[in-house]
Every structure is written in structure tokens, then in C-alpha cells.
Scaffold this motif. Sequence first.
Motif, short mmCIF file in Angstrom:
data_model
loop_
_atom_site.label_atom_id
_atom_site.label_comp_id
_atom_site.label_asym_id
_atom_site.label_seq_id
_atom_site.Cartn_x
_atom_site.Cartn_y
_atom_site.Cartn_z
N PHE A 1 40.39 39.48 37.92
CA PHE A 1 41.17 39.06 36.76
C PHE A 1 40.22 38.81 35.58
O PHE A 1 40.51 38.04 34.69
CB PHE A 1 41.98 37.79 37.05
N CYS A 2 39.08 39.48 35.61
CA CYS A 2 38.04 39.30 34.59
C CYS A 2 37.82 37.81 34.32
O CYS A 2 37.91 37.35 33.18
CB CYS A 2 38.38 40.05 33.31
N PHE A 3 37.53 37.07 35.39
CA PHE A 3 37.42 35.61 35.32
C PHE A 3 36.52 35.15 34.17
O PHE A 3 36.89 34.28 33.39
CB PHE A 3 36.88 35.07 36.65
N ASP A 4 35.35 35.75 34.05
CA ASP A 4 34.41 35.32 33.00
C ASP A 4 34.97 35.60 31.61
O ASP A 4 34.79 34.80 30.68
CB ASP A 4 33.07 36.03 33.16
N ARG A 5 35.64 36.74 31.47
CA ARG A 5 36.17 37.11 30.16
C ARG A 5 37.32 36.21 29.75
O ARG A 5 37.36 35.71 28.62
CB ARG A 5 36.65 38.57 30.17
N ASN B 1 43.14 28.65 35.78
CA ASN B 1 43.57 29.68 34.83
C ASN B 1 44.31 30.84 35.51
O ASN B 1 44.62 31.84 34.88
CB ASN B 1 42.39 30.20 34.00
N GLY B 2 44.58 30.70 36.80
CA GLY B 2 45.39 31.70 37.48
C GLY B 2 44.61 32.66 38.35
O GLY B 2 45.18 33.36 39.17
N THR B 3 43.30 32.71 38.16
CA THR B 3 42.47 33.65 38.91
C THR B 3 42.38 33.28 40.38
O THR B 3 42.23 32.10 40.70
CB THR B 3 41.03 33.64 38.36
N VAL B 4 42.44 34.26 41.25
CA VAL B 4 42.04 34.04 42.64
C VAL B 4 40.58 34.46 42.70
O VAL B 4 40.24 35.64 42.62
CB VAL B 4 42.90 34.85 43.62
N PRO C 1 41.51 40.44 29.88
CA PRO C 1 40.99 41.33 30.92
C PRO C 1 40.71 42.72 30.33
O PRO C 1 41.38 43.13 29.38
CB PRO C 1 42.13 41.40 31.93
N GLY C 2 39.75 43.40 30.91
CA GLY C 2 39.35 44.71 30.40
C GLY C 2 40.49 45.70 30.34
O GLY C 2 40.66 46.42 29.36
N CYS C 3 41.29 45.72 31.41
CA CYS C 3 42.36 46.72 31.48
C CYS C 3 43.42 46.47 30.42
O CYS C 3 43.92 47.41 29.80
CB CYS C 3 42.99 46.70 32.87
N ALA C 4 43.75 45.20 30.19
CA ALA C 4 44.79 44.87 29.20
C ALA C 4 44.31 45.20 27.80
O ALA C 4 45.08 45.63 26.95
CB ALA C 4 45.17 43.40 29.30
N THR C 5 43.01 45.02 27.57
CA THR C 5 42.46 45.29 26.24
C THR C 5 42.54 46.77 25.92
O THR C 5 42.87 47.15 24.81
CB THR C 5 40.98 44.86 26.19
N ILE C 6 42.23 47.60 26.91
CA ILE C 6 42.10 49.02 26.61
C ILE C 6 43.44 49.74 26.62
O ILE C 6 43.58 50.79 25.99
CB ILE C 6 41.11 49.70 27.58
N CYS C 7 44.43 49.19 27.30
CA CYS C 7 45.70 49.92 27.47
C CYS C 7 46.24 50.38 26.11
O CYS C 7 46.49 49.56 25.23
CB CYS C 7 46.74 49.06 28.17
N HIS D 1 46.98 38.18 42.17
CA HIS D 1 46.61 36.79 41.86
C HIS D 1 47.80 35.85 42.09
O HIS D 1 48.31 35.23 41.16
CB HIS D 1 46.04 36.68 40.45
N CYS D 2 48.21 35.79 43.37
CA CYS D 2 49.36 35.00 43.78
C CYS D 2 49.20 33.54 43.34
O CYS D 2 48.09 33.02 43.26
CB CYS D 2 49.51 35.00 45.31
N GLN D 3 50.34 32.91 43.13
CA GLN D 3 50.31 31.49 42.79
C GLN D 3 49.87 30.66 44.00
O GLN D 3 49.12 29.70 43.84
CB GLN D 3 51.71 31.04 42.32
#
Lengths: 307, 280
Positions: free
Chosen positions: A177-181, A135-138, A189-195, A115-117
Amino acid sequence: MELSRRNFFKILGVTGASVVAVKGKARAWESKAPPDPFGCLVDLTRCIGCRKCEQACNDVNALPKPDRSFDDLTILDTKRRPDEKTFTIVNRYYPGKIDERDQLIPTFVKIQCMHCQDPACVSACIAGALTKKENGTVHYNVSKCIGCRYCMVACPFEIPAYEYFNPITPKVMKCTFCFDRISKEGGQPGCATICPVEAITFGKRNTLLKLAKKRIKENPADYIDQIYGENEVGGTSWMYISGVPFEKIGFNKLPSEPMPKLSETVQHSLFSYLWSPIALYGILGGIMWAFRNNGDNTEIENNGGAR
Amino acid sequence: MKNKKMTALLAGIFMVGVSLLLILMSAGQWPSQARAKVTPGTATVSPPIPAMVSAKADNGVVKTDWKAPDQEAAKLRANEEVPFVETFIDECLLCRQQKLRDQGLSTKDIPNTYFLLDSPIIKKQEDHYKPVRFMHAKHAAEANDCAVCHHYRPTDPEALETTRCSACHQESFKKDHPERLGLKAAYHLQCMKCHQDMNKGPVDCIGCHAKNVPDHKELVKLPANPAPEQVTNECLRCHQEAGEDMLTTAHWLWKGPSPNTMEHRKEVRHGKGTDVFNNY
């Protein structure tokens, strides 16, 4: 009015000078990066390679179930890439460090869209299907996509994948980047939540940069002094800190200039006010004009007469 | 000299006999004691566990509605939510140890012998695993140092010197405290790092987490004395994929010597798929 050779070059010179003047006035390339985007900081010293992020990503995005279960860690024996059915994957590297029991210490690397700037894919997309959100999402909009796959060629991280198996309604697939979430208040994001070890820290990019610098400063023995994604291709929303040099764990060395800067500068200066085609055709026209009487016309006339 | 030895031996035998007798007696008395222990107070605090309450008298096993008091306490404790500690004192390990020593606190002062590591804070985000059983007293005895885990303390002088983990570590990625680990990560990093450093204790997922699998008692349907094939077929009825996976693993395909099973003192020359009888 009879246009003499001298007059023609005068006109050409004036046109050229005015074009150069216009070009000089044309604005320099400006970054369109959002000022306060979300981001994720991946701390590779923490990642334990459990593949839970892959599993969560699969669940959250309703991706097809893989052939082998997410609990199967032998899959780490081979290097993988994200593809049209997996937005993120974890690879294992042995960069050479050993522990006190002489065992090689693995480093696990999670790969996904950075998700490059200033994303090269967004710049390359001719249909506006890819956009960089506030919000940063591509973000990818399938209804605008024409399937040219320029984004796949443009991406410096080789992330976008294409549904080649789907001939009727193929999509470009990449981490959302789990845009909707994350658009919802307090969403992650799903991955960050579960880590399980917070190897992925989710937050505002600016906060994460400070956090990363703090971690490196406070534990200089554990980290190398680099934040991958701070400056790479002009900065990315996903950033990494690591205990081993990034070249050893599959990260490409990339310039700090945003990818679109060069291409867009070339593009915008060549085609602003259509000066370059006008100039080109002007010059060609001028050459034709200047040599209009030099050709051997007699032969053509003779042939024409014979027909 | 010899006499002394003899008396010691006799005394030893006598002691063993007495303790055996005591154990037998207590075992005989146990059901009545247990029933007496269940007070209406504890019964109302938490919902009864179905498996324990259903007093099936099959197989001659008498089931009571007795509950382990420390487990009940651990359950209640795991469900508590405590106010968030904003600031803490960052001390070095030695300073912490000294402080605890000054206060006369040691690993012997542990009020709770065991915890269930679970919290509504974690459940809010996800619910994949059952709570992890953590033997607090056992770990304390092993480490013999509170400060190894209780690394910092809250700034508030009123707070306990050994505050619980979930006071400081709560939700992940708090906006005001981006550097503060969430509870789940705090547990994992703390446990796994120590297990790794000590080369002791599990570092994989299933070492601590029993997976939240449904109760198979009702799902498995087998006759009274099933043949081995019937059992396998019953498993495969639902776990078809696991069965197919198995056919691609070394357990099935192995051929040749097995130098890596040295520690098991057993040389495996063939996988199940080759010449073993029960390769149905």
C-alpha cells in the motif's frame, strides 16, 4: 486425606463450573480495525487495462524488471496472479456484454493485497511480522518474520507470496500500500498516481464508501449495486465497484464476518487461562486416580521378580 | 448551353492559374516575411527552441528562428495555472446547448485553434509524456457542439461559459472534492470515451502521446550509406531485448495463411524468420 470416588467427582464438578463461569466472563471477539484508514476505490468501469499501475508499482517498489515489457498488452491473454516479483497485476475478463458493434466488452480487474480491516494474515502470523497500521496498511516487517508462511494459508485472497528462490533471506512479498509514500502528508500509492483514468481513487475509506455509493446511485445503469470490500471479510481498505457481477470477473464470494473472528474466538475461548489443558489433564488424572486399583498388577510384579 | 459550360471551364482554369501564381509568389516572399514576423517581444517571452535556433545551412535547407505563433501561444497557455473552481452548475446537455445558443456562442467563436494538453499540475506528479497536441477547432467543427465537452459551468456568473478544463479539474484526490476528477483523468476519460463512442480517433496510449524518448540523432552512429544489416545491428546495439522479443512474435514466426490481414489486401504466408531475404 483419602479421596473417595464421590469426593473426586465433586471436585471435578466444581472446577468445571468455575471454568465455565470464567469463560462466560471472557470478552467477546472485538474488531481491531483502525477507525479512519486510507483506502482505494477501484472503479472497474473505468479501467482500460493499460498496465501502467503494474509499471508504477514495479518502479516505486524497486521490483525486478519483468521478462516482457509493461507496454506488451498481449500478456492480458492469460490470467495471472500477483507473485513475489509483482505486487499487482491486471487481468482481462469478457463477462459477456457486447457493444453496438457486436464486440465483446472487456472488463479489466486489478488485483493486489486488499489490506483487510481485520486481516487473517495478521491474525495467523505467530511472530507479529504482519500488523494492521492506523493508516490502513497491512504492514510486513521482515526482521520479525520466521518464514512459517501461515499468512499465505490464511489470506482469503491468496495474496502473500514467498521468495522460494532465495534460500538464505527469503521474504513474504505483497503489496505494501506504498506505506512510506502514504505516510507522508499528501502522499499517494504509485498505482493510484499513475492511473490515467482515475480508475483507482485514493482517499479515506469512509469517504470512498460515500463516493462509491454516490456513483452507483447516480449511474444505476452503469454499476451493479455492490461495493466489493465494503463488507467482505469484515471490510477491506481496497474496494471495487463494477458494471458486471463480481462472480463473473474472478472475485470470490466471501463471508461478511472477519476471517479472524471464528479462529480467534475458538482459540481464545479454548486457551483462556489455560483452562482446557488443565481440564483435560485433570480429567485424565482423575481417570487414572479412579482406576488406580483396577489394573492387574500381579503379572507385572511377577515379571519384575523374574528379571 | 454548351457555351456556358465552356466559359465555366475557362473560368475554372483561370482561377487555378491565378491561385498557383499567388502561392508561388507568397512562397518566394516567405523568408523575408517570416523574418519580419519575429518581434523581440515574442522572443523574450519563451526560451528559444534549440533545434529551431541552430541555423544549420546543411542540405541546402534554410532554417530560421521563426516560431509558429499559435504553437508558442499554446505552450504559454499549457503552463498557466488558474484558480480552482470550487462549485459548478450541474446542467443537462440540452440545457447547456440552449444556454450557449442563447448567448450566441457557437463552434465558430473559438479563439484558440489548438492546444497543447499539458499542465504543471500533471508535471508535479509525473513526467512521462510530451504534451498531447489537441486540435481544438477541428474537434469543435467535427462535434459542432461546445456542450459535448464543456459539460458544466462554474457557479460564478462572471466566469466564462466555456471554462477551460484545468479550472475545475486539477490535482487528483482533492480532500475537499473527492468526487472531482483530476486533470489527467478528466482528459483521458473525456477523449477516450468520445473516441470510443464515435468509433473515431485513437483510444490507445501512443495514438496521442509521443513517448518522451531521447533524441536519437546523437545516439545513432552509422556510416553515410549504411547497408540494411548495419542499420539493424545499430538498433540492436542498445535494443537487444526488443530484438529478442521480436523473435518470439508472429512477425518472425508466422507460417501459413493470414486471414486476419484481409483488409490489408495482402496474404502473408511466412514470417520474417522463415524465407524472407532480410532476416539478418
